[in-house]
Design an enzyme around this catalytic site. Structure first.
Site, mmCIF file in Angstrom:
data_model
loop_
_atom_site.group_PDB
_atom_site.id
_atom_site.type_symbol
_atom_site.label_atom_id
_atom_site.label_comp_id
_atom_site.label_asym_id
_atom_site.label_seq_id
_atom_site.Cartn_x
_atom_site.Cartn_y
_atom_site.Cartn_z
ATOM 1 N N ARG A 53 -0.363 14.435 12.687
ATOM 2 C CA ARG A 53 0.297 14.328 11.177
ATOM 3 C C ARG A 53 0.253 15.636 10.424
ATOM 4 N NH1 ARG A 53 -1.233 9.079 9.849
ATOM 5 N NH2 ARG A 53 0.333 9.091 8.282
ATOM 6 N N ARG A 104 -5.390 10.747 3.783
ATOM 7 C CA ARG A 104 -4.488 11.799 3.945
ATOM 8 C C ARG A 104 -3.244 11.608 3.016
ATOM 9 N NH1 ARG A 104 -0.672 12.124 6.773
ATOM 10 N NH2 ARG A 104 -1.207 14.158 7.565
ATOM 11 N N LYS A 136 0.786 -1.350 0.001
ATOM 12 C CA LYS A 136 -0.155 0.060 0.072
ATOM 13 C C LYS A 136 0.942 1.379 0.203
ATOM 14 C CE LYS A 136 -1.646 1.748 4.000
ATOM 15 N NZ LYS A 136 -1.406 3.094 4.371
ATOM 16 N N ASN A 137 2.055 1.291 0.993
ATOM 17 C CA ASN A 137 2.693 2.334 1.265
ATOM 18 C C ASN A 137 3.875 2.575 -0.076
ATOM 19 O OD1 ASN A 137 0.927 2.793 3.227
ATOM 20 N ND2 ASN A 137 2.662 2.468 4.814
ATOM 21 N N ASP A 144 4.844 0.775 11.918
ATOM 22 C CA ASP A 144 3.588 0.120 11.371
ATOM 23 C C ASP A 144 3.449 -1.308 12.242
ATOM 24 O OD1 ASP A 144 3.535 1.765 8.290
ATOM 25 O OD2 ASP A 144 3.208 2.533 10.516
ATOM 26 N N ARG A 159 -8.384 -0.801 5.021
ATOM 27 C CA ARG A 159 -7.685 0.316 4.001
ATOM 28 C C ARG A 159 -6.146 -0.201 3.829
ATOM 29 N NH1 ARG A 159 -6.035 4.625 7.368
ATOM 30 N NH2 ARG A 159 -5.031 5.027 5.562
ATOM 31 N N CYS A 200 -5.220 12.326 12.345
ATOM 32 C CA CYS A 200 -5.827 10.960 12.213
ATOM 33 C C CYS A 200 -5.695 10.627 13.663
ATOM 34 C CB CYS A 200 -5.323 10.173 11.202
ATOM 35 S SG CYS A 200 -3.671 9.570 11.629
HETATM 36 C C1 EPZ Z 1 4.313 7.118 6.106
HETATM 37 O O1 EPZ Z 1 3.589 8.097 6.786
HETATM 38 C C2 EPZ Z 1 3.472 5.873 5.964
HETATM 39 N N1 EPZ Z 1 2.155 6.144 5.425
HETATM 40 C C3 EPZ Z 1 2.865 5.472 7.524
HETATM 41 O O2 EPZ Z 1 2.077 4.383 7.511
HETATM 42 C C4 EPZ Z 1 4.186 5.398 8.342
HETATM 43 O O3 EPZ Z 1 3.820 4.838 9.839
HETATM 44 C C5 EPZ Z 1 5.171 6.312 8.309
HETATM 45 O O4 EPZ Z 1 5.207 6.677 7.085
HETATM 46 C C6 EPZ Z 1 6.447 6.309 9.020
HETATM 47 O O5 EPZ Z 1 6.982 5.516 8.625
HETATM 48 C C7 EPZ Z 1 2.390 6.231 4.098
HETATM 49 O O6 EPZ Z 1 3.398 5.784 3.560
HETATM 50 C C8 EPZ Z 1 1.339 6.426 3.087
HETATM 51 P P1 EPZ Z 1 6.217 10.566 8.092
HETATM 52 P P2 EPZ Z 1 4.003 9.595 6.891
HETATM 53 O O7 EPZ Z 1 5.929 11.869 7.501
HETATM 54 O O8 EPZ Z 1 4.846 9.925 5.522
HETATM 55 C C9 EPZ Z 1 6.001 13.889 11.553
HETATM 56 C C10 EPZ Z 1 0.390 2.734 7.828
HETATM 57 O O9 EPZ Z 1 -0.142 2.291 8.930
HETATM 58 N N2 EPZ Z 1 5.766 15.029 10.428
HETATM 59 O O10 EPZ Z 1 7.393 9.758 8.063
HETATM 60 O O11 EPZ Z 1 2.611 10.590 6.947
HETATM 61 C C11 EPZ Z 1 4.807 13.020 11.676
HETATM 62 O O12 EPZ Z 1 3.907 13.620 12.374
HETATM 63 C C12 EPZ Z 1 0.704 4.319 7.845
HETATM 64 O O13 EPZ Z 1 0.447 2.334 6.859
HETATM 65 C C13 EPZ Z 1 5.974 16.537 10.657
HETATM 66 O O14 EPZ Z 1 5.841 16.856 11.841
HETATM 67 O O15 EPZ Z 1 4.928 9.668 8.189
HETATM 68 C C14 EPZ Z 1 5.491 11.931 12.567
HETATM 69 O O16 EPZ Z 1 5.596 12.129 13.782
HETATM 70 C C15 EPZ Z 1 0.674 4.872 9.129
HETATM 71 N N3 EPZ Z 1 5.922 17.090 9.542
HETATM 72 C C16 EPZ Z 1 6.927 11.878 11.835
HETATM 73 O O17 EPZ Z 1 7.123 13.154 11.295
HETATM 74 C C17 EPZ Z 1 5.606 16.679 8.426
HETATM 75 O O18 EPZ Z 1 5.320 17.512 7.394
HETATM 76 C C18 EPZ Z 1 7.149 10.797 10.728
HETATM 77 O O19 EPZ Z 1 5.914 11.021 9.664
HETATM 78 C C19 EPZ Z 1 5.574 15.110 8.095
HETATM 79 C C20 EPZ Z 1 5.583 14.404 9.246
#
Ligand code: EPZ
Length: 426
Positions: free
Chosen positions: A126, A97, A22-23, A311, A404, A121
């Protein structure tokens, strides 16, 4: 709305084939917007999130045909020659999202777009500030109004630049890569995410003609090109889905082999499963887990790749609930990712949560079947595993969360001997 009804406990055994990731699929499908060609994307998993992605692509003007395969997944032919605008309304973004990943390709293709800011979420706020910071570094102007982001590249094309992320973000790294591959000049990304999904997106873009080096490390170098060609790519299998079934086998007992697994992306999980007592054999792209009689407690910290994936944290909590003794898990990526714990407590699990840490007082056979509620994707998976291990009947409501990210989970588990069925939730 559906629910899952599970009778436990029972061992599982047999063979599974992993579904597409998915990701990995989400950014790669949006990346087709970057060129005006006809694309072929294979092994796309059949998930609710893919339906949301389809709606977004159609909304932007792409033409998409889906062809369903005999077993799992589907093949998408995507014609992006008639993508005319990059305006994504809130009612599409709020459903998924990750639709925000369309912003990078829209900017790279059209030089402007208006996208609703995604809300938070269940697992956290996020924010997308790092995505927006990165686009501004490439020269984009951004105006926010009414929950929307109006973003433009002056002169219609972004300009390559050096971007250093203050913290690792998978999505922000992917969005920046997609914006930079057709920008004018070079882009250097420092403190980039090194997740496999970033590597796969880069490989897909390079097959379209993008010039990228260092993908899969924390420093990525991109040379912008004027035009990208067609994508013909097969989505790699899902490391989180495979990890979920490996953890399930160790929790439930049994012997399961998963074919076409991304074994190179599962190193630390396999290490931790072996520490818990499991026998794990990797042969080529096939991974076999033979469960141990007893589950040893194994503590861990979730970290960015190659660390233990956030995850898989909820699924690991379910496993440690039946371990022989205490373990400690620290969640360092998201601020609210223990939503599975109150439901696991209803099933008899013993925990103590303090901030980002959870202590698990593991006891073999402690789980008892109960009606529980899913709150987010990976928490749902944790509840399924706990229900399969618990003594008696469990029912899990709101499993649209599960749909999902897991392709036909109850069918795959039933093929391994689990007593699980999907019912209408009245
Ligand atoms: C991706 O989410 C994955 N989703 C998530 O999988 C996964 O948990 C996550 O990466 C971490 O590995 C997809 O790929 C669609 P991040 P993403 O940006 O990109 C903060 C699942 O269950 N942050 O690496 O949204 C954020 O709040 C999902 O399949 C900011 O502060 O994760 C988090 O604390 C859940 N500002 C940390 O960084 C930003 O602009 C890591 O988030 C972006 C993120």
């Amino acid at each position: 709305m559906d629910k899952l009804v599970i009778q436990g406990p029972n061992k599982i055994q047999g063979n599974l084939t992993a579904s597409g990731s998915k990701n990995a699929a989400l950014p790669i499908l949006f990346a087709t917007i970057l060129s005006d060609e006809k694309h072929l994307v294979k092994n796309v998993p059949c998930l609710h999130d893919m339906e949301s992605t389809l709606k977004m692509l159609l909304h932007f003007g792409a033409h998409v045909n889906q062809h369903f395969e005999a077993t799992w997944g589907s093949r998408w032919t995507i014609d992006t020659s008639r993508v005319t605008h990059g305006n994504a309304p809130y009612d599409l973004i709020r459903k998924m999202r990750a639709s925000f990943f369309s912003l990078g390709p829209i900017l790279g293709r059209l030089g402007k777009g208006r996208v609703s800011l995604p809300g938070g979420c269940a697992i956290g706020a996020r924010p997308v500030d790092l995505h927006l910071m990165a686009f501004e570094k490439l020269g984009a102007t951004i105006e926010q109004s009414g929950g929307d982001v109006d973003i433009k590249a002056p002169g219609g094309r972004l300009i390559g630049n050096k971007v250093r992320f203050p913290k690792i973000s998978v999505g922000a790294t992917e969005n920046l890569i997609m914006a930079a591959v057709t920008a004018k000049g070079e882009t250097l990304i420092e403190n980039a995410a090194a997740e496999p999904e970033v590597r796969y997106l880069s490989e897909a873009l390079m097959s379209m003609g993008a010039k990228i080096e260092g993908h899969g490390t924390h420093t990525i170098h991109i040379q912008g090109v004027d035009k990208l060609g067609a994508l013909n790519y097969s989505i790699p299998s899902d490391r989180i889905e495979v990890g979920t079934y490996l953890i399930a086998t160790q929790l439930l007992g049994g012997d399961v082999t998963i074919a076409d697994a991304p074994v190179e992306d599962l190193e630390i999980l396999i290490l931790k499963l072996r520490e818990s007592g499991a026998t794990v054999d990797v042969v080529g792209k096939s991974v076999r887990l033979i469960a141990s009689e007893k589950i040893k407690p194994v503590s861990l910290v979730t970290e960015a790749f190659p660390g233990f994936a956030t995850d898989l944290q909820a699924q690991w909590v379910a496993l440690m609930t039946h371990a022989e003794g205490e373990s400690l898990i620290e969640e360092t990526i998201f601020e609210n990712r223990f939503m599975h714990v109150p439901e696991l407590i209803r099933m008899g699990g013993k925990y103590s949560v303090e901030g980002s840490k959870i202590k698990i007082f593991g006891k073999p056979g402690v789980l008892r079947g109960a009606p529980v509620m899913a709150t987010d994707l990976r928490a749902s998976a944790s509840l399924v595993l706990a229900g399969l291990a618990a003594q008696g009947e469990s029912s899990i409501r709101r499993i649209y969360h599960l749909d999902r990210g897991y392709e036909s989970m109850e069918l795959k588990l039933r093929s391994l001997g689990a007593r699980i069925e999907r019912r209408q939730d009245d």
